[in-house]
Structures are given as C-alpha cells and as structure tokens.
Design an enzyme around this catalytic site. Structure first.
Site, mmCIF file in Angstrom:
data_model
loop_
_atom_site.group_PDB
_atom_site.id
_atom_site.type_symbol
_atom_site.label_atom_id
_atom_site.label_comp_id
_atom_site.label_asym_id
_atom_site.label_seq_id
_atom_site.Cartn_x
_atom_site.Cartn_y
_atom_site.Cartn_z
ATOM 1 N N ARG A 179 -36.353 -2.922 -1.055
ATOM 2 C CA ARG A 179 -35.786 -4.276 -0.980
ATOM 3 C C ARG A 179 -34.335 -4.290 -1.421
ATOM 4 N NH1 ARG A 179 -37.477 -7.393 -6.358
ATOM 5 N NH2 ARG A 179 -37.818 -5.557 -7.643
ATOM 6 N N HIS A 180 -33.982 -3.458 -2.398
ATOM 7 C CA HIS A 180 -32.600 -3.415 -2.860
ATOM 8 C C HIS A 180 -31.719 -2.654 -1.873
ATOM 9 C CE1 HIS A 180 -33.816 -5.469 -6.395
ATOM 10 N NE2 HIS A 180 -34.577 -4.473 -6.816
ATOM 11 N N ASP A 197 -4.002 -4.777 -14.993
ATOM 12 C CA ASP A 197 -2.680 -5.371 -15.052
ATOM 13 C C ASP A 197 -2.272 -5.413 -16.525
ATOM 14 O OD1 ASP A 197 -4.115 -7.487 -16.179
ATOM 15 O OD2 ASP A 197 -3.427 -8.979 -14.737
ATOM 16 N N HIS A 198 -1.162 -6.082 -16.803
ATOM 17 C CA HIS A 198 -0.670 -6.148 -18.181
ATOM 18 C C HIS A 198 -1.669 -6.812 -19.128
ATOM 19 C CE1 HIS A 198 0.630 -9.700 -15.939
ATOM 20 N NE2 HIS A 198 0.550 -10.359 -17.084
ATOM 21 N N GLY A 206 -9.481 -11.919 -10.938
ATOM 22 C CA GLY A 206 -8.531 -11.482 -9.920
ATOM 23 C C GLY A 206 -8.771 -10.058 -9.462
ATOM 24 N N THR A 208 -9.095 -12.089 -17.182
ATOM 25 C CA THR A 208 -10.412 -12.692 -16.957
ATOM 26 C C THR A 208 -11.355 -11.774 -16.190
ATOM 27 O OG1 THR A 208 -9.763 -13.673 -14.854
ATOM 28 C CG2 THR A 208 -9.407 -15.015 -16.863
ATOM 29 N N GLY A 209 -10.817 -10.819 -15.477
ATOM 30 C CA GLY A 209 -11.614 -9.964 -14.603
ATOM 31 C C GLY A 209 -11.801 -10.552 -13.215
ATOM 32 N N CYS A 212 -8.471 -7.172 -15.994
ATOM 33 C CA CYS A 212 -7.341 -8.092 -16.155
ATOM 34 C C CYS A 212 -7.751 -9.061 -17.259
ATOM 35 C CB CYS A 212 -6.959 -8.778 -14.844
ATOM 36 S SG CYS A 212 -8.166 -9.914 -14.140
ATOM 37 N N HIS A 222 -29.859 -3.155 -8.961
ATOM 38 C CA HIS A 222 -30.185 -3.930 -7.771
ATOM 39 C C HIS A 222 -29.114 -3.921 -6.691
ATOM 40 C CE1 HIS A 222 -33.344 -6.614 -9.969
ATOM 41 N NE2 HIS A 222 -33.615 -5.319 -10.064
#
Length: 143
Positions: free
Chosen positions: A132-133, A7-8, A69, A66-67, A64, A97
């Site tokens: 397991r992963h 985004d912006h 959203g 904060t990352g 974005c 993992h």
C-alpha cells in the site's frame, strides 16, 4: 553521503547537523550557504535536491528558519519527496510510509537536541516497503 543545504537562517543548525553526522561517521556534501550573510534559500534547497536525484547523495537535509521555503523548492525537483518535520514521530512515519528522501527542518522551530533526534530518526528509519505504501509513493511520483 548526505546532501545538506541551508540559507542564512539555517546556517548555525546546518553546521551542528554536519558535526553530528560526521561524529557518527556519516559523510556530508555541504551545498551551502557558506556563512550567515543574507542569501536565497531556493539556491541551496535546489542544490541539495539535485544532489539526491543525481544519485551523488543518498538522502538530503535542508534547513531554513521555518523549513517551509526549502521544502517547497526541494519538492519541485522531480524525484524528491521532502518532508518538513518538527517532531520525531513525523520523521519516522515519513520514512516508513512515504519513503521520503529529503528532510526539511526549521531552525527557528526546533532546538538543537530535537533536531539531532529528528535527523537520527529520519536517517535510521527504513521504508516499510508494504504494497500500500509502494502504491502511494508511485502515485506521488506520477506526473
């Protein structure tokens, strides 16, 4: 090819990541946004995720402020495992993992140099393939 969207709030960092990847010979599909005009992150997070699940792109990167959203919207697309990373260790471990196929970053959280290290680590780390992963990734994918 790597799908990349922002985004912006993530536009400037997205442009730097694109240049960084292109300098390494990695092609990108920029799904937007096109400039720093206010826009809605779900449009671009979803577009990047859809490019990954369609097979058009191998992995995706969304940015974005904060990352948060963009990671939320990417993870709503079936088949996406998007990890929000603000450090190199998390980027490595989510590939090893979780076989994450998308990376989310917050432009207001990570600086340019750290962002490039996170991107390089995310793209350069292979999934471990350990039983397991694999089992845990399959559990994530269950509906």
């Amino acid at each position: 090819m790597i799908a990349i969207g922002s985004d912006h709030g993530g536009f400037d960092l997205k442009q730097k990541v694109i240049r960084h990847l292109e300098e390494k010979g990695i092609s990108c599909r920029d799904v937007g946004c096109a400039d720093k005009s206010s826009c809605d992150y779900p449009v671009f997070g979803r577009a990047a995720a859809e490019a990954v699940v369609s097979g058009e792109c191998e992995k995706g990167i969304v940015i974005c402020t904060t990352g948060i959203g963009v990671s939320m919207v990417a993870n709503k697309v079936k088949g996406i495992r998007c990890a929000l990373c603000a450090d190199v260790f998390s980027a490595k471990m989510t590939r090893l993992h979780n076989d994450a196929n998308m990376l989310a970053m917050g432009a207001g959280i990570v600086g340019d140099l750290l962002a490039m290290e996170i991107v390089d680590t995310f793209l350069g780390t292979e999934f471990s393939g350990e039983e397991r992963h694999c089992r845990r990734v399959a559990l994530i994918e269950e509906e």
